[in-house]
Motif scaffolding. Structure first.
Motif, mmCIF file in Angstrom:
data_model
loop_
_atom_site.group_PDB
_atom_site.id
_atom_site.type_symbol
_atom_site.label_atom_id
_atom_site.label_comp_id
_atom_site.label_asym_id
_atom_site.label_seq_id
_atom_site.Cartn_x
_atom_site.Cartn_y
_atom_site.Cartn_z
ATOM 1 N N GLU A 34 -2.038 -1.279 0.158
ATOM 2 C CA GLU A 34 -1.682 -0.478 1.334
ATOM 3 C C GLU A 34 -2.700 -0.699 2.446
ATOM 4 O O GLU A 34 -2.321 -0.847 3.613
ATOM 5 C CB GLU A 34 -1.588 1.002 0.968
ATOM 6 C CG GLU A 34 -1.188 1.887 2.131
ATOM 7 C CD GLU A 34 0.120 1.469 2.803
ATOM 8 O OE1 GLU A 34 0.139 1.368 4.053
ATOM 9 O OE2 GLU A 34 1.116 1.239 2.096
ATOM 10 N N ALA A 35 -3.982 -0.743 2.106
ATOM 11 C CA ALA A 35 -5.026 -0.985 3.110
ATOM 12 C C ALA A 35 -4.864 -2.379 3.735
ATOM 13 O O ALA A 35 -4.986 -2.541 4.959
ATOM 14 C CB ALA A 35 -6.407 -0.835 2.481
ATOM 15 N N ILE A 36 -4.552 -3.371 2.913
ATOM 16 C CA ILE A 36 -4.352 -4.739 3.415
ATOM 17 C C ILE A 36 -3.150 -4.786 4.352
ATOM 18 O O ILE A 36 -3.201 -5.401 5.423
ATOM 19 C CB ILE A 36 -4.181 -5.729 2.247
ATOM 20 C CG1 ILE A 36 -5.504 -5.885 1.504
ATOM 21 C CG2 ILE A 36 -3.674 -7.080 2.745
ATOM 22 C CD1 ILE A 36 -5.379 -6.606 0.176
ATOM 23 N N MET A 37 -2.076 -4.128 3.984
ATOM 24 C CA MET A 37 -0.874 -4.133 4.827
ATOM 25 C C MET A 37 -1.127 -3.398 6.138
ATOM 26 O O MET A 37 -0.616 -3.785 7.192
ATOM 27 C CB MET A 37 0.313 -3.518 4.085
ATOM 28 C CG MET A 37 0.839 -4.368 2.933
ATOM 29 S SD MET A 37 1.204 -6.066 3.415
ATOM 30 C CE MET A 37 -0.027 -6.955 2.512
ATOM 31 N N GLU A 42 -2.059 -3.753 12.029
ATOM 32 C CA GLU A 42 -2.945 -3.570 13.173
ATOM 33 C C GLU A 42 -3.271 -4.893 13.866
ATOM 34 O O GLU A 42 -3.526 -4.930 15.060
ATOM 35 C CB GLU A 42 -4.227 -2.872 12.728
ATOM 36 C CG GLU A 42 -4.013 -1.417 12.348
ATOM 37 C CD GLU A 42 -5.207 -0.789 11.642
ATOM 38 O OE1 GLU A 42 -6.248 -1.488 11.479
ATOM 39 O OE2 GLU A 42 -5.096 0.379 11.238
ATOM 40 N N ALA A 43 -3.244 -5.992 13.106
ATOM 41 C CA ALA A 43 -3.510 -7.321 13.668
ATOM 42 C C ALA A 43 -2.251 -7.960 14.249
ATOM 43 O O ALA A 43 -2.272 -9.100 14.697
ATOM 44 C CB ALA A 43 -4.103 -8.227 12.593
ATOM 45 N N GLY A 44 -1.141 -7.213 14.244
ATOM 46 C CA GLY A 44 0.107 -7.730 14.796
ATOM 47 C C GLY A 44 0.890 -8.609 13.841
ATOM 48 O O GLY A 44 1.825 -9.295 14.249
ATOM 49 N N LEU A 45 0.516 -8.605 12.562
ATOM 50 C CA LEU A 45 1.219 -9.404 11.563
ATOM 51 C C LEU A 45 2.274 -8.556 10.853
ATOM 52 O O LEU A 45 2.189 -7.321 10.833
ATOM 53 C CB LEU A 45 0.229 -9.961 10.539
ATOM 54 C CG LEU A 45 -0.851 -10.889 11.099
ATOM 55 C CD1 LEU A 45 -1.897 -11.183 10.040
ATOM 56 C CD2 LEU A 45 -0.224 -12.172 11.624
ATOM 57 N N VAL A 46 3.224 -9.205 10.254
ATOM 58 C CA VAL A 46 4.296 -8.521 9.534
ATOM 59 C C VAL A 46 3.763 -7.968 8.218
ATOM 60 O O VAL A 46 2.987 -8.630 7.527
ATOM 61 C CB VAL A 46 5.459 -9.510 9.248
ATOM 62 C CG1 VAL A 46 6.541 -8.858 8.424
ATOM 63 C CG2 VAL A 46 6.018 -10.056 10.547
ATOM 64 N N ARG A 47 4.181 -6.747 7.888
ATOM 65 C CA ARG A 47 3.847 -6.182 6.573
ATOM 66 C C ARG A 47 4.599 -6.956 5.508
ATOM 67 O O ARG A 47 5.743 -7.325 5.705
ATOM 68 C CB ARG A 47 4.271 -4.712 6.498
ATOM 69 C CG ARG A 47 3.368 -3.762 7.218
ATOM 70 C CD ARG A 47 3.858 -2.335 7.058
ATOM 71 N NE ARG A 47 3.704 -1.854 5.711
ATOM 72 C CZ ARG A 47 2.715 -1.070 5.291
ATOM 73 N NH1 ARG A 47 1.806 -0.671 6.147
ATOM 74 N NH2 ARG A 47 2.637 -0.671 4.049
ATOM 75 N N ASN A 57 11.396 2.772 -6.874
ATOM 76 C CA ASN A 57 12.022 3.160 -5.613
ATOM 77 C C ASN A 57 11.458 2.282 -4.515
ATOM 78 O O ASN A 57 10.268 1.961 -4.518
ATOM 79 C CB ASN A 57 11.735 4.638 -5.292
ATOM 80 C CG ASN A 57 12.477 5.570 -6.223
ATOM 81 O OD1 ASN A 57 13.622 5.316 -6.584
ATOM 82 N ND2 ASN A 57 11.827 6.638 -6.622
ATOM 83 N N SER A 58 12.295 1.919 -3.567
ATOM 84 C CA SER A 58 11.806 1.151 -2.432
ATOM 85 C C SER A 58 10.874 2.025 -1.614
ATOM 86 O O SER A 58 11.077 3.233 -1.496
ATOM 87 C CB SER A 58 12.973 0.661 -1.577
ATOM 88 O OG SER A 58 13.706 -0.328 -2.268
ATOM 89 N N SER A 59 9.826 1.398 -1.078
ATOM 90 C CA SER A 59 8.833 2.123 -0.287
ATOM 91 C C SER A 59 8.239 1.150 0.718
ATOM 92 O O SER A 59 8.712 0.028 0.867
ATOM 93 C CB SER A 59 7.746 2.688 -1.201
ATOM 94 O OG SER A 59 6.990 1.633 -1.757
ATOM 95 N N ALA A 60 7.169 1.572 1.382
ATOM 96 C CA ALA A 60 6.505 0.702 2.345
ATOM 97 C C ALA A 60 5.886 -0.525 1.677
ATOM 98 O O ALA A 60 5.681 -1.544 2.311
ATOM 99 C CB ALA A 60 5.422 1.480 3.092
ATOM 100 N N LEU A 61 5.618 -0.446 0.359
ATOM 101 C CA LEU A 61 5.002 -1.566 -0.356
ATOM 102 C C LEU A 61 5.951 -2.291 -1.301
ATOM 103 O O LEU A 61 5.678 -3.411 -1.696
ATOM 104 C CB LEU A 61 3.807 -1.072 -1.182
ATOM 105 C CG LEU A 61 2.524 -0.798 -0.438
ATOM 106 C CD1 LEU A 61 1.484 -0.225 -1.380
ATOM 107 C CD2 LEU A 61 1.999 -2.048 0.221
ATOM 108 N N VAL A 62 7.034 -1.652 -1.697
ATOM 109 C CA VAL A 62 7.922 -2.208 -2.721
ATOM 110 C C VAL A 62 9.367 -2.255 -2.232
ATOM 111 O O VAL A 62 9.865 -1.290 -1.655
ATOM 112 C CB VAL A 62 7.867 -1.360 -4.017
ATOM 113 C CG1 VAL A 62 8.843 -1.881 -5.056
ATOM 114 C CG2 VAL A 62 6.461 -1.336 -4.577
#
Length: 158
Positions: A34-37, A42-47, A57-62
């Motif tokens: 989560e910290a890396i994403m 913040e660097a303008g890269l895609v999560r 369950n689908s989430s911000a990481l999965v």
């Protein structure tokens, strides 16, 4: 969990019963990812996201595989599951490598819960498998065209 560079990451063992979902919810790896994403965003890269079994369950990481649990599965969902399942096979390669090179970790009938240090055997097997991957590469490193870390880098982690 297996990374495309062939490295296998273990969380645990824990002294009590856990399901995969319980381990994922509480693991340090999830927090680190989560910290890396967040840094990527913040660097303008895609999560980026992990692809998981239908039980997650689908989430911000999965991104979980599509199933009937959330309603009818549409044609595009079947195509996405098919494309992603080819990558998911790499997770199974890790188990094959661990057991293939460390026969003592193949939970046979001779290893008994409460009478054998199963978690220690498996942890050592993963350590040795990762060391071998650093030296020789493996099917993951070939499939994803990535170099594993050097043995020095692997053992010099904080």
């Amino acid at each position: 969990m297996t990374f495309p560079d062939g490295m296998i990451v273990l969380e645990g063992p824990e002294p009590r019963y856990f399901t995969d979902i319980m381990v994922w919810r509480d693991c340090q790896l999830r927090q680190q990812l989560e910290a890396i994403m967040q840094e990527r965003e913040e660097a303008g890269l895609v999560r980026l996201k992990l692809y998981g079994d239908k039980v997650y369950n689908s989430s911000a990481l999965v991104t979980a595989a599509w199933s009937l649990r959330h309603g009818a599965v549409q044609a595009w969902m079947v195509v996405q599951n098919s494309m992603m399942s080819k990558l998911r096979v790499s997770v199974e390669w890790a188990f094959e490598r661990i057991i293939g090179t460390n026969k003592y970790a193949a939970f046979s009938r001779t290893l008994m819960v409460q009478n054998s240090p199963l978690s220690k055997y498996y942890t050592i097997a993963v350590l040795l498998t990762n060391a071998k991957t650093c030296l020789c590469g493996d099917i993951d490193t070939l499939y994803f065209d990535l170099e594993p870390p050097t043995l020095d880098d692997y053992f010099d982690q904080d």
